[in-house]
Write a protein that holds these residues in place. Structure first.
Motif, short mmCIF file in Angstrom:
data_model
loop_
_atom_site.label_atom_id
_atom_site.label_comp_id
_atom_site.label_asym_id
_atom_site.label_seq_id
_atom_site.Cartn_x
_atom_site.Cartn_y
_atom_site.Cartn_z
N VAL A 59 38.03 28.98 43.46
CA VAL A 59 39.20 29.46 42.73
C VAL A 59 39.10 30.97 42.53
N TYR A 60 40.18 31.69 42.90
CA TYR A 60 40.21 33.14 42.80
C TYR A 60 41.42 33.58 41.97
N LEU A 61 41.26 34.69 41.28
CA LEU A 61 42.39 35.38 40.66
C LEU A 61 42.84 36.48 41.61
N VAL A 62 44.13 36.50 41.89
CA VAL A 62 44.68 37.42 42.88
C VAL A 62 45.84 38.20 42.27
N ILE A 63 45.88 39.50 42.56
CA ILE A 63 47.01 40.32 42.16
C ILE A 63 48.10 40.21 43.22
N HIS A 67 56.32 44.88 43.95
CA HIS A 67 57.06 46.10 43.67
C HIS A 67 56.58 47.26 44.55
N ASN A 68 55.30 47.20 44.94
CA ASN A 68 54.69 48.32 45.66
C ASN A 68 54.14 47.87 47.02
N ASP A 69 55.00 47.80 48.00
CA ASP A 69 54.58 47.53 49.38
C ASP A 69 53.84 46.21 49.55
N ASN A 70 54.21 45.21 48.74
CA ASN A 70 53.67 43.86 48.91
C ASN A 70 52.13 43.84 48.89
N ILE A 71 51.56 44.26 47.78
CA ILE A 71 50.12 44.30 47.64
C ILE A 71 49.59 42.93 47.23
N VAL A 72 48.61 42.42 47.96
CA VAL A 72 47.93 41.17 47.61
C VAL A 72 46.44 41.48 47.62
N LYS A 73 45.80 41.33 46.45
CA LYS A 73 44.40 41.72 46.36
C LYS A 73 43.62 40.75 45.49
N VAL A 74 42.52 40.24 46.02
CA VAL A 74 41.62 39.38 45.25
C VAL A 74 40.85 40.25 44.26
N ILE A 75 40.89 39.87 42.97
CA ILE A 75 40.22 40.70 41.97
C ILE A 75 39.01 40.01 41.35
N SER A 76 38.93 38.68 41.39
CA SER A 76 37.77 38.01 40.81
C SER A 76 37.69 36.57 41.30
N GLN A 77 36.51 36.00 41.19
CA GLN A 77 36.27 34.64 41.62
C GLN A 77 35.72 33.82 40.46
N PHE A 78 36.16 32.57 40.38
CA PHE A 78 35.65 31.64 39.39
C PHE A 78 34.45 30.92 39.98
N SER A 79 33.28 31.13 39.39
CA SER A 79 32.05 30.50 39.87
C SER A 79 31.65 29.39 38.92
N TRP A 115 39.63 24.66 32.61
CA TRP A 115 39.07 26.02 32.59
C TRP A 115 40.09 27.02 32.08
N ASN A 116 39.64 27.91 31.21
CA ASN A 116 40.41 29.07 30.80
C ASN A 116 39.81 30.28 31.53
N PRO A 117 40.44 30.78 32.59
CA PRO A 117 39.83 31.84 33.40
C PRO A 117 39.52 33.12 32.64
N CYS A 118 40.31 33.44 31.62
CA CYS A 118 40.08 34.69 30.90
C CYS A 118 38.87 34.60 29.97
N SER A 119 38.77 33.53 29.19
CA SER A 119 37.66 33.38 28.26
C SER A 119 36.41 32.85 28.94
N GLY A 120 36.61 32.20 30.11
CA GLY A 120 35.47 31.60 30.80
C GLY A 120 35.11 30.24 30.24
N GLU A 121 35.83 29.77 29.20
CA GLU A 121 35.50 28.48 28.60
C GLU A 121 35.89 27.34 29.53
N THR A 122 34.99 26.40 29.71
CA THR A 122 35.27 25.21 30.49
C THR A 122 34.87 23.98 29.71
N SER A 123 35.40 22.83 30.11
CA SER A 123 35.07 21.58 29.44
C SER A 123 34.92 20.49 30.50
N ILE A 375 33.39 34.80 35.20
CA ILE A 375 34.22 35.30 36.30
C ILE A 375 33.44 36.40 36.98
N THR A 376 33.26 36.28 38.30
CA THR A 376 32.46 37.27 39.02
C THR A 376 33.33 38.12 39.92
#
Length: 376
Positions: A59-63, A67-79, A115-123, A375-376
């Motif tokens: 699972v990845y978080l992607v931007i 608005h700006n030239d169709n930018i797609v960028k992976v910013i973090s990975q859920f490990s 999973w809450n990706p921002c807090s990192g809390e999982t159950s 999140i790494t």
């Protein structure tokens, strides 16, 4: 938030935050309601949408910035590492669904992780009894009392050419237990529609296949909603003149998170229409408006993942085939762009809109075990 901004003008604070890395900005939204409100209302900060993508069982978080030239960028990975194992090997994820910024991940060995990706809390959730089926359907939802629940739908057959028994049960976080809430042979969630559930306002929607009394499928399909308050399935109306189009998939608009439907003309697959639900009534009646009409630029398939961007009038969807699966297709009335999501080589992807949340995962009285997944 008040202490941090007491001596800083808001425009200066926005200027500072605009220079913060995207991953850090996402985490700031989950620290307080004040930060979240400021970041969401300021166009310079909110224009870059966060998308959750399942890429090669991770699972990845992607931007996604259209608005700006169709930018797609992976910013973090859920490990996610299994806390019950001495091995550091990450857990493979089969499917992902979401509700209110919380993600429900189904692992390859049929366990469930919220999973809450921002807090990192999982159950870690106890899997349903006798569940060995990768075809089982899961959804995370919320009742009118703000109680989160997990739905499991199990098919005793493929449910495509002939009807089969469909059972559904609920996992209650507070009691830490599963209970059967219904069954039917009148409809099913076949094939690619099975894992295409779409969450809107706490409830989940699927396209379904209907059956006659002789157990054979009807020529029409339906749109069904599972209400997590009543714990029942209900039928929802489709756009007018249903016979004139073929149903493909459900999703949401990028901005308002409204329910969307992707269809093609009944006689030709060259034209694709995106419909948006403008009003959902408790009776099951739904008002629709046509959001976008585009030419088909690449193969579409049942259950295709997509996001509809109302502001930019485009639809975004991943490739199906392995040799081109690191690309997203951005299609509009007069535009077509293929964009690589850089930083990841993969064979499958699933975009899901993600809005950082302050919600904490409910814990049962028996204790279901929690751990932090960074999140790494």
């Amino acid at each position: 938030m008040k202490r941090n901004t007491e001596y800083l003008p808001e425009d200066l604070l926005v200027e500072i935050l605009s220079r913060v890395p995207e991953a850090s900005l996402a985490r700031l939204r989950s620290t307080s309601k004040g930060w979240n409100t400021l970041i969401k209302k300021e166009e310079r900060l909110a224009k870059k949408s966060l998308v959750v993508m399942l890429i090669h069982n991770r699972v990845y978080l992607v931007i996604l910035d259209l608005h700006n030239d169709n930018i797609v960028k992976v910013i973090s990975q859920f490990s996610l590492n299994d806390p019950l194992s001495s091995s550091s090997i990450e857990v493979d994820i089969r499917h992902v669904c979401h509700c209110d910024g919380l993600l429900l991940c189904t692992t390859m060995d049929e366990r469930l992780v919220v999973w809450n990706p921002c807090s990192g809390e999982t159950s870690r959730i106890i899997k349903p009894l006798n569940s060995k089926y990768s075809s089982d359907v899961y959804a995370l939802g919320k009742s009118s009392c703000n109680e989160y629940k997990i739905l499991r739908v199990h098919h005793h057959g493929d449910g495509f050419s002939f009807s089969c028994l469909v059972e559904y049960e609920i996992y209650d976080f507070t009691s830490n237990s599963w209970r059967v809430v219904g069954e039917t042979t009148e409809w099913s969630l076949p094939g690619g529609w099975r894992h295409g559930g779409t969450s809107v306002d706490g409830n989940t929607y699927w396209l379904s296949r209907d059956f006659n009394q002789d157990c054979r499928p009807r020529l029409t399909t339906s749109l069904r909603c599972f209400d997590f308050s009543t714990e029942r399935f209900g039928c929802v109306s489709l756009p007018v003149d249903h016979a004139s189009y073929n149903l493909f998939a459900l999703s949401v608009t990028r901005e308002e998170q409204k329910l969307c439907l992707l269809t093609s003309h009944a006689k030709t697959y060259d034209i694709i229409n995106i419909w948006m639900a403008t009003k959902i009534k408790t009776t099951g009646d739904m008002s629709w408006s046509k959001l976008l009409t585009v030419k088909r630029t690449h193969p579409t398939f049942t259950g295709i993942s997509f996001l509809a961007d109302r502001e930019n009038k485009v639809v975004v969807c991943p490739s199906k085939y392995e040799n081109s699966s690191t690309r997203l297709h951005i299609v509009g009335t007069d535009k077509y762009t293929k964009v690589d999501h850089h930083g990841v080589g993969s064979k499958s992807s699933l975009p899901v809109m993600y809005d950082p949340t302050l919600v904490q995962i409910q814990q049962g009285s028996l204790g279901i075990g929690t751990w932090k997944a960074p999140i790494t």
